[in-house]
Design an enzyme around this catalytic site. Structure first.
Site, short mmCIF file in Angstrom:
data_model
loop_
_atom_site.label_atom_id
_atom_site.label_comp_id
_atom_site.label_asym_id
_atom_site.label_seq_id
_atom_site.Cartn_x
_atom_site.Cartn_y
_atom_site.Cartn_z
N ASP A 59 0.87 -1.18 0.00
CA ASP A 59 0.00 0.00 0.00
C ASP A 59 0.91 1.24 0.00
OD1 ASP A 59 0.94 0.26 2.60
OD2 ASP A 59 -1.04 0.29 3.56
N CYS A 117 3.15 -3.21 4.06
CA CYS A 117 2.26 -2.10 4.44
C CYS A 117 2.97 -1.37 5.57
CB CYS A 117 0.84 -2.57 4.79
SG CYS A 117 0.65 -3.51 6.32
N THR A 172 2.84 -1.51 8.93
CA THR A 172 3.36 -2.42 9.96
C THR A 172 3.57 -3.84 9.45
OG1 THR A 172 1.10 -3.01 10.57
CG2 THR A 172 2.12 -1.19 11.80
N HIS A 203 10.03 -24.21 8.60
CA HIS A 203 8.86 -24.88 9.17
C HIS A 203 7.56 -24.58 8.44
CE1 HIS A 203 10.57 -25.75 13.48
NE2 HIS A 203 11.38 -26.15 12.51
N HIS A 251 6.47 -31.05 9.14
CA HIS A 251 6.01 -29.69 8.85
C HIS A 251 5.06 -29.68 7.64
CE1 HIS A 251 8.70 -28.33 11.89
NE2 HIS A 251 9.73 -28.89 11.27
C1 RB5 Z 1 -1.97 2.65 6.50
O1 RB5 Z 1 -2.06 3.89 7.12
C2 RB5 Z 1 -1.67 1.58 7.55
O2 RB5 Z 1 -2.73 1.43 8.41
C3 RB5 Z 1 -1.35 0.27 6.86
O3 RB5 Z 1 -0.28 0.45 6.00
C4 RB5 Z 1 -0.96 -0.90 7.76
O4 RB5 Z 1 0.03 -0.54 8.67
C5 RB5 Z 1 -2.06 -1.67 8.36
O5 RB5 Z 1 -1.86 -2.71 9.01
#
Ligand code: RB5
Length: 142
Positions: free
Chosen positions: A8, A65, A67, A98, A133
């Site tokens: 994203d 993304c 996180t 695994h 596994h």
């Molecule tokens: C986008 O702002 C953020 O929420 C997304 O990239 C991600 O971290 C969601 O888990």
């Protein structure tokens, strides 16, 4: 080896960096977007990646993304996708050994570029152990 990448907006810069680095290392890279920092929704790109992997258009997927959490959650809702968030070097090894992950995931806002490249390298240079596994992986998709 063909590697698909997608992110994203929050993962765009890291995804672009990963794509360029892997291309320089002679991997065949398929970029599924996004293509700039404009706001988009991470489930859309998790879905694009899941279809790409399930249709055998690439051997491995890399998702990013902010996180790595949201895009992992969505990717793992597709039967047959094993998306692993590589939050440490040890996890990078275990995700292959695994879990035989077919998608690896990073946080563009929470991870350092050198750490990400090193974890990709560890993952690519580790073998899946199979055996017990494989039996457990088969149970994932029942
Ligand atoms: C986008 O702002 C953020 O929420 C997304 O990239 C991600 O971290 C969601 O888990």
């Amino acid at each position: 080896m063909k590697i698909a990448v997608a992110s994203d907006h929050a993962g765009f810069e890291m995804k672009d960096f990963i794509a360029k680095t892997l291309s320089e290392k002679s991997y065949d890279v398929l970029d599924l977007g996004t293509s700039d920092c404009s706001s988009v929704d991470y489930p859309t790109f998790a879905d694009k990646m899941a279809h790409c992997i399930l249709e055998h258009q690439a051997d491995l997927g890399i998702l990013v993304c902010g996180t790595g959490i949201g895009i992992s959650i969505r990717a793992n809702r597709h039967k047959g996708i094993r998306a692993a968030l590589l939050y440490s070097d040890e996890v990078a090894q275990m995700a292959k050994q695994h879990n035989n992950a077919n998608v690896i995931v990073f946080g563009g806002r929470t991870m350092d570029k050198d750490d990400v490249l090193r974890r990709i390298d560890i993952f690519l240079n580790t073998q899946f152990e199979g055996g017990r596994h494989q039996k457990r992986i088969d149970l994932l998709d029942l």
